[in-house]
Design a protein around this motif. Structure first.
Motif, short mmCIF file in Angstrom:
data_model
loop_
_atom_site.label_atom_id
_atom_site.label_comp_id
_atom_site.label_asym_id
_atom_site.label_seq_id
_atom_site.Cartn_x
_atom_site.Cartn_y
_atom_site.Cartn_z
N TYR A 36 52.99 54.92 51.66
CA TYR A 36 53.60 53.95 52.59
C TYR A 36 54.75 54.61 53.35
N LEU A 37 55.56 55.35 52.61
CA LEU A 37 56.69 56.04 53.24
C LEU A 37 56.19 57.11 54.21
N GLN A 38 55.18 57.85 53.76
CA GLN A 38 54.64 58.91 54.61
C GLN A 38 53.99 58.33 55.86
N TYR A 39 53.29 57.22 55.67
CA TYR A 39 52.64 56.56 56.80
C TYR A 39 53.67 56.06 57.80
N THR A 40 54.74 55.47 57.30
CA THR A 40 55.78 54.95 58.19
C THR A 40 56.44 56.10 58.96
N HIS A 41 56.66 57.21 58.27
CA HIS A 41 57.24 58.35 58.98
C HIS A 41 56.30 58.83 60.08
N ALA A 42 55.01 58.95 59.74
CA ALA A 42 54.04 59.42 60.74
C ALA A 42 54.01 58.45 61.93
N ARG A 43 54.14 57.17 61.64
CA ARG A 43 54.15 56.17 62.72
C ARG A 43 55.33 56.42 63.68
N THR A 44 56.52 56.65 63.11
CA THR A 44 57.69 56.91 63.98
C THR A 44 57.44 58.16 64.83
N LEU A 82 64.79 53.57 50.77
CA LEU A 82 63.81 54.07 51.75
C LEU A 82 62.67 53.06 51.93
N TYR A 83 62.30 52.43 50.84
CA TYR A 83 61.26 51.40 50.92
C TYR A 83 61.71 50.25 51.81
N GLN A 84 62.95 49.82 51.60
CA GLN A 84 63.50 48.75 52.44
C GLN A 84 63.51 49.17 53.91
N LEU A 85 63.90 50.40 54.14
CA LEU A 85 63.94 50.89 55.53
C LEU A 85 62.55 50.87 56.16
N CYS A 86 61.56 51.29 55.39
CA CYS A 86 60.17 51.28 55.90
C CYS A 86 59.78 49.85 56.26
N ASN A 116 58.92 48.66 60.01
CA ASN A 116 57.59 48.14 60.36
C ASN A 116 57.67 46.72 60.92
N ALA A 117 58.61 45.91 60.40
CA ALA A 117 58.79 44.56 60.94
C ALA A 117 59.29 44.64 62.39
N PHE A 118 60.19 45.54 62.63
CA PHE A 118 60.71 45.77 63.98
C PHE A 118 59.57 46.23 64.91
N TYR A 119 58.77 47.16 64.42
CA TYR A 119 57.65 47.71 65.19
C TYR A 119 56.63 46.61 65.52
N ASN A 120 56.36 45.75 64.54
CA ASN A 120 55.36 44.71 64.76
C ASN A 120 55.85 43.61 65.69
N THR A 168 63.98 54.42 66.45
CA THR A 168 62.78 55.03 65.87
C THR A 168 63.07 56.46 65.43
N SER A 169 63.77 57.18 66.27
CA SER A 169 64.06 58.57 65.96
C SER A 169 65.01 58.68 64.76
N LEU A 170 65.98 57.79 64.71
CA LEU A 170 66.90 57.82 63.57
C LEU A 170 66.18 57.44 62.27
N THR A 171 65.29 56.45 62.37
CA THR A 171 64.50 56.07 61.18
C THR A 171 63.70 57.27 60.69
N ALA A 172 63.09 58.00 61.63
CA ALA A 172 62.32 59.19 61.25
C ALA A 172 63.21 60.19 60.51
N SER A 173 64.40 60.42 61.04
CA SER A 173 65.29 61.40 60.40
C SER A 173 65.71 60.96 59.00
N VAL A 174 66.03 59.67 58.86
CA VAL A 174 66.47 59.18 57.55
C VAL A 174 65.32 59.28 56.54
N LEU A 175 64.12 58.88 56.96
CA LEU A 175 62.98 58.93 56.04
C LEU A 175 62.71 60.37 55.60
N LYS A 176 62.79 61.27 56.56
CA LYS A 176 62.49 62.67 56.24
C LYS A 176 63.55 63.24 55.30
N ALA A 177 64.82 63.00 55.63
CA ALA A 177 65.90 63.53 54.80
C ALA A 177 65.87 62.90 53.40
#
Ligand code: ARG
Length: 565
Positions: free
Chosen positions: A448-456, A512-516, A520-524, A543-552
């Motif tokens: 789920y985390l990986q998928y959300t990162h890929a989405r961003t 991180l789960y909460q962030l995902c 996703n709620a924001f995206y939808n 979106t870009s900041l979410t990607a950075s946080v998830l990755k880090a």
């Protein structure tokens, strides 16, 4: 964070009530109708000031209402101050989150030693080894990320009677050169020894003698031992690579041979060590400690696990002058660590903080895994199975999973799912190993985390925008889902700090789960690429900041995230 608000509130309290020593904590209310941030400072001060909390809150509220970052300020309940910030003010705080994505430079201070993994050599790693290994790595990564001076150590079990047993088994039953043995072959010899020793107990005596020869440094058995260690480390390191585990000092138990003798002497001299049964040397603890007597040297002069642990502490203090030594070890060894810590205290050593970072047992949802008897459930097999299962998922999800290299993705997802499955659970409890949960695309899982990162990443690619940044907002307002996402992003640094201070990686995983979920709620809910003007910029920057946080965050948990999936 929120510096101008904090100082405005402090000066109001100082001017109005003459109190100098105030510190303000901002909380993020659970309920979004209570504003963006909130403080209970009025409730804390009421007694000292001798006024009702609501009166104090009113005063603070009026003062803060004048701050240019504040949209609206309200007194609520018993005396809470709830604040709604202007969009610009909220967004400009996100600079802190951006900074939290990179490592804080190492501070020049006494180090923190973190010891973890510590498998016993000459046996393949079992699934349970993943616990100390990844919890330890995550705790170490958290500290390193936050700028602590971290020293990581692997206390390999490469010493003890089992090497005597193995050498006897090798002499008797080996069918090929030692160097041609795999780690599994070594295990088979060891198992054979135990089977035969049940029938013929004299084998145990031969094994004990062999270990004594090793402790005396006799060449033949020392060479044998060295090769066994080499074979083992090769197999273990392959697994560490797959898990992204790196331990700086492979200081195994055998390293402490010369250090034990002086400690034994010291303990005897100080009367901390006394003679026990059959010539053994023991430590007796005071009654109120509730600790049972511990042996530090056996009757045949062989040293044991505890002796090497005493030496290990001495060595680490002398070599590194650490302010803390942490041991990431199974709860089953609680008594051992209590005895160890008490003994060094009784020896009168000047000690750093010693902490046993314990964790519970692993349980299996899958009956087949939990009922395996005899041979151990090997970590390598479990990881391979995880990768196979991930590969299946990638295939069956067909079109929705886009990847350039499905083998790489399966490895990332499979290994990640086991690691995240462990790290997302409170380490103090027993862990449940559950394939469905670990590999799910929907729940609190690595996929789920990986998928959300890929989405961003996919949105950022499609935006074809190079210079993504937060714009200066003037009249625009933030939508609820945006405000929630901003609020969660703002909490990254405190989630890191909490996880680090409590040495509980699941605090970060849950964040991180909460962030995902919030992303996703924001995206939808909201258009991103189709939004216009400043709002498009804001949403892309979020979106870009979410990607950075998830990755880090994932990296700290030793997990890798894909750009496409
Ligand atoms: N090798 C030990 C075991 O497998 C774990 C090492 C724990 N560390 C220590 N300093 N005693 O049980």
């Amino acid at each position: 964070m929120f510096k101008s608000l904090t100082s405005a509130a402090i000066s109001e309290v100082q001017n109005e009530y003459g109190i100098d020593d105030v510190s303000i904590n901002w909380r993020r209310p659970q309920d979004k109708s209570h504003g963006d941030i909130s403080t209970a400072i009025a409730l804390q001060l009421a007694k000292e000031v001798g006024k009702s909390p609501r009166d104090i809150a009113e005063k603070i509220c009026t003062a803060l209402g004048k701050d240019e970052s504040v949209d609206r300020c309200e007194v609520a309940g018993a005396g809470y101050v709830n604040i709604w910030l202007k969009p610009n003010a909220l967004i400009s705080e996100l600079i802190n989150t951006e900074q939290s994505c990179s490592k804080t430079p190492k501070r020049d201070e006494d180090p923190i030693v973190i010891e973890y993994s510590g498998p016993n050599i000459a046996k393949p790693l079992g699934i349970h080894h993943v616990l100390s290994t990844v919890i330890g790595q995550a705790v170490s990564n958290l500290h390193t990320h936050l700028g602590y001076n971290v020293i990581t150590v692997n206390h390999f079990g490469d010493w003890g009677t089992q090497f005597g047993k193995l050498s006897v088994a090798f002499d008797k039953w080996a069918e090929k050169e030692l160097s041609d043995h795999s780690i599994d072959d070594l295990l088979a010899l060891y198992v054979r020894f135990h089977e035969e020793a049940e029938k013929d107990s004299s084998l145990d005596d031969v094994a004990r003698e062999a270990f004594c020869k090793l402790e005396k440094g006799e060449k033949e058995i020392t060479d044998f031992w060295k090769t066994v260690v080499e074979i083992s480390l090769k197999a273990i390191n392959e697994l560490y690579d797959r898990l992204h585990v790196e331990i700086e000092y492979p200081h195994s138990e055998s390293m402490y041979q010369d250090l034990m003798e002086p400690i034994l002497k010291e303990g005897l001299k100080k009367n901390v060590f006394v003679e026990g049964d059959k010539g053994a040397v023991v430590v007796e603890f005071e009654e109120e400690t509730g600790l049972s007597t511990a042996v530090v040297q056996k009757g045949d002069s062989a040293t044991i696990y505890l002796t090497r642990d005493l030496a290990q502490i001495r060595y680490r203090i002398d070599t590194w002058h650490p302010k803390e030594i942490n041991y990431v070890v199974d709860v089953a060894q609680s008594l051992h660590f209590k005895q160890l810590f008490k003994t060094v205290e009784m020896l009168g050593w000047e000690l750093p903080n010693l902490d046993h970072i314990l964790f519970g047992r692993m349980r299996f949802k899958d009956v087949e895994m939990s009922t395996r008897k005899g041979n151990i459930l090997r970590l390598e097999q479990v990881l391979n199975e995880a990768v196979d299962r991930a590969g299946e998922k990638i295939k069956t999800h067909g079109d929705s999973i886009k990847t350039d290299n499905s083998d790489d993705l399966a490895e990332m997802m499979g290994v990640g799912s086991v690691v995240y499955g462990v790290l997302s659970q409170n380490r103090k409890m027993d862990m449940m190993f559950d394939w469905d949960k670990f590999l799910s695309f929907e729940g609190n899982s690595a996929p789920y985390l990986q998928y959300t990162h890929a989405r961003t990443c996919s949105i950022l690619r499609k935006s074809e925008t190079d210079n993504i940044h937060f714009p200066n907002l003037t009249d625009e307002t933030l939508e609820t889902k945006e405000r929630v996402l901003v609020g969660t992003l703002l909490q990254f640094s405190s989630a890191l700090q909490d996880a680090c201070d409590s040495k509980m990686p699941h605090v970060l995983a849950n964040y991180l789960y909460q962030l995902c979920q919030d992303y996703n709620a924001f995206y939808n809910d909201l258009p991103i690429l189709k939004a216009e003007g400043a709002m498009r910029d804001v949403r892309l920057a979020l979106t870009s900041l979410t990607a950075s946080v998830l990755k880090a965050g994932a990296k700290i948990l030793t997990i890798r995230v894909p750009e496409r999936m």
